[in-house]
Every structure is written in structure tokens, then in C-alpha cells.
Design an enzyme around this catalytic site. Structure first.
Site, PDB file in Angstrom:
ATOM      1  CB  CYS A  73      -0.903   0.018   1.237  1.00  0.00           C
ATOM      2  SG  CYS A  73      -2.225  -1.197   1.118  1.00  0.00           S
ATOM      3  CB  CYS A 122      -4.246  -0.698  -1.144  1.00  0.00           C
ATOM      4  SG  CYS A 122      -2.687  -1.552  -0.894  1.00  0.00           S
TER       5      CYS A 122
END
Ligand code: N1C
Length: 263
Positions: free
Chosen positions: A85, A167
């Protein structure tokens, strides 16, 4: 005379498409790049042979204008396109700069910093129905011949998966030295933007970069970026944009973000 006739026959038989042919030594390059990329030596051998095989099987002996996503599913099963992420970097018309950026910031990833993107970067490939050889003479040109050629279908598919997997905060490096820094028809505009998952991606951070010495043609306040802002906000993702960075300045700031001129 004989040589002339043979050359003529040669080209009339094989130059059936308008695009560049397969990259010479495609199979070897795929294997070599895979080895170069793989981190764990024990896993290398088998996986890379399998990857090369699956890549080849995706298109060999097939009509080069009938590619589908399914052709690549066996290959996709062997490779991982996920990135931690906050580490995903997209780009559009700024390939070199985006790669310089991820080279400096080693923990950031463009698609070409993942195994499959790394293997396929700048390569060309196609086969022929009724032959188990690659066609090194010519391959379909996406515009003049067909859009469902194996190279285009490949990039659309891996770009889609790459975006789906993103993400946190994601970044995009856009080119402010062309008239539309954001282009709805680019892979970024057509595929990646629409495949970000709003439940996973909370912000898209755009960087509009100007080539040194070139006049800025677009910026965060321009209409193409407004398009992007609108699309992203509609998708419930936060949008931020930074511009007026020259590419040199941008790289300096990536290396030294604490510098006051980078704020
Ligand atoms: O069409 P683009 O740029 O907006 O595509 C770039 C965008 C990036 O964010 C990547 O994640 O889409 C992904 N991507 C690649 O990583 C890639 N590597 C090589 C898309 N295309 C890629 N290529 C080839 O460059 C491919 O043949 C495609 O058609 C071009 C797109 O380049 P672009 O127009 O500058």
C-alpha cells in the site's frame, strides 16, 4: 537474380502486418529478465521456465488478431502484480521520468518494477495460426491492423490488474509539456483510473511535470486535469495535484523531499 527473387518472396510471405515484428531473442530475453528479477535463487529456475512457457503458450500458434484476456490467464496465475500500500506509481507519457523516480525511491513501484512488467517492457511479440514459430518479420499494428493484438491485450490486462491491486495513496506522474496531461484514451485514463478500488485506494496524487526547457502546456488547473479530478471524485477517491515541477526539480525533490524549495 536468384537472391532478388528470394528476398521478394521472403517479404511478401511474412510482412503481412503493419507493425514491428517480434523482438529478436524474445524467449531468451524473457528468461534472462526473469532470472535477473527473481530474488530467491531456489525458486528461480522452475518458476522462470514456467513463466516463459506460459507466456509463449499465450500467443503461439494463434491468430495474432484474436487475442483475449483468457489467453493470458495461465501466465497471470504464475505472477504476482501486488505492490505494498502507498507504493504504486502510475504514469502516462512520462515513462522514462516515472522510472527514474522509482529508481531513486527504491520502495516505489511502477508496473515495470513488478516481475511481469519488467519482463515484457519494450518487447514485441506475436505468432501465427498454423505455425509454432514467432513472427519476427511483422506483428499487427494496433491501429492499422487490429486492437485485439497480443501486445495491446497484454498491457490492458496487466494494467487493469495492477490498478485493481493498488491500495492507500497512489501516485500518477503526468506530462505537463503536452496539451492533455490527462488523456481519457491512454491506458492510464481508459483502464487504470476505472479499476482503482475505492474501498482500498483513498487518494490519487497527481504530479504534473514539465520537461526542462519546454514550455508548460498543461497544469493542475487545466481542463484535462479537471476531467481527471472529476472522474476520481465521482469514484469517491480523494484527488490532489501538484504542478510547476520541472522534471529535474521533481527528481531532486524525490531525492531530498525535506528541502524547503520542495514544499
Ligand atoms: O497509455 P499510457 O501511457 O497512459 O500507459 C501507462 C500506464 C502506466 O501507469 C502503466 O501502469 O499503463 C501501464 N502501462 C505500462 O506499464 C506499460 N509499459 C509499456 C501501459 N502501457 C505500457 N507500455 C507500452 O507503452 C504499451 O505498448 C502502451 O501502449 C504504451 C503506453 O504508453 P503511454 O501512452 O505513454
Amino acid at each position: 537474380v536468384v537472391v532478388g527473387v528470394r528476398m521478394w518472396r521472403h517479404s511478401s510471405e511474412h510482412m503481412k502486418w503493419n507493425g514491428t515484428g517480434s523482438t529478436a531473442h524474445f524467449q531468451e530475453i524473457v528468461l534472462e529478465r526473469c532470472y535477473n528479477y527473481a530474488v530467491q535463487p531456489e525458486l528461480r529456475d522452475r518458476d522462470c521456465q514456467k513463466i516463459r512457457e506460459a507466456f509463449r503458450n499465450a500467443f503461439i500458434s494463434k491468430d495474432p488478431c484474436s487475442a483475449t484476456e483468457e489467453d493470458y490467464h495461465p501466465l497471470m496465475k504464475l505472477v504476482d502484480l501486488t505492490v505494498p500500500c502507498d507504493k504504486t506509481v502510475f504514469w502516462s507519457k512520462t515513462k522514462e521520468l516515472a522510472h527514474q523516480y522509482t529508481k531513486v525511491r527504491q520502495e516505489m513501484f511502477t508496473l515495470e518494477d513488478t516481475l511481469l512488467g519488467y519482463i515484457a517492457d519494450d518487447l514485441n511479440w506475436c505468432g501465427d495460426a498454423g505455425s509454432n514459430e514467432m513472427n519476427y518479420q511483422s506483428c499487427p499494428h494496433w491501429k492499422k491492423d487490429c486492437s485485439n493484438n497480443f501486445v495491446s491485450v497484454f498491457w490492458d490486462l496487466v494494467s487493469k490488474r495492477f490498478a485493481e491491486n493498488a491500495c492507500g495513496v497512489v501516485q500518477v506522474v503526468l506530462n505537463g509539456s503536452i496539451s492533455n496531461a490527462f488523456d481519457r484514451k491512454s491506458t492510464f485514463g481508459r483502464v487504470e483510473v476505472h479499476n482503482l478500488n475505492p474501498t482500498k485506494v483513498h487518494t490519487l496524487q497527481a504530479w504534473v511535470i514539465h520537461d526542462l526547457g519546454k514550455f508548460p502546456s498543461d497544469s493542475c488547473s487545466g481542463s484535462s486535469i479537471n476531467d481527471l479530478r472529476w472522474i476520481i471524485m465521482q469514484r469517491n477517491i480523494k484527488f490532489t495535484c501538484q504542478d510547476n515541477y520541472s522534471s529535474g526539480k521533481f527528481l531532486q525533490c524525490v531525492k531530498k523531499p525535506e528541502d524547503s524549495s520542495c514544499r
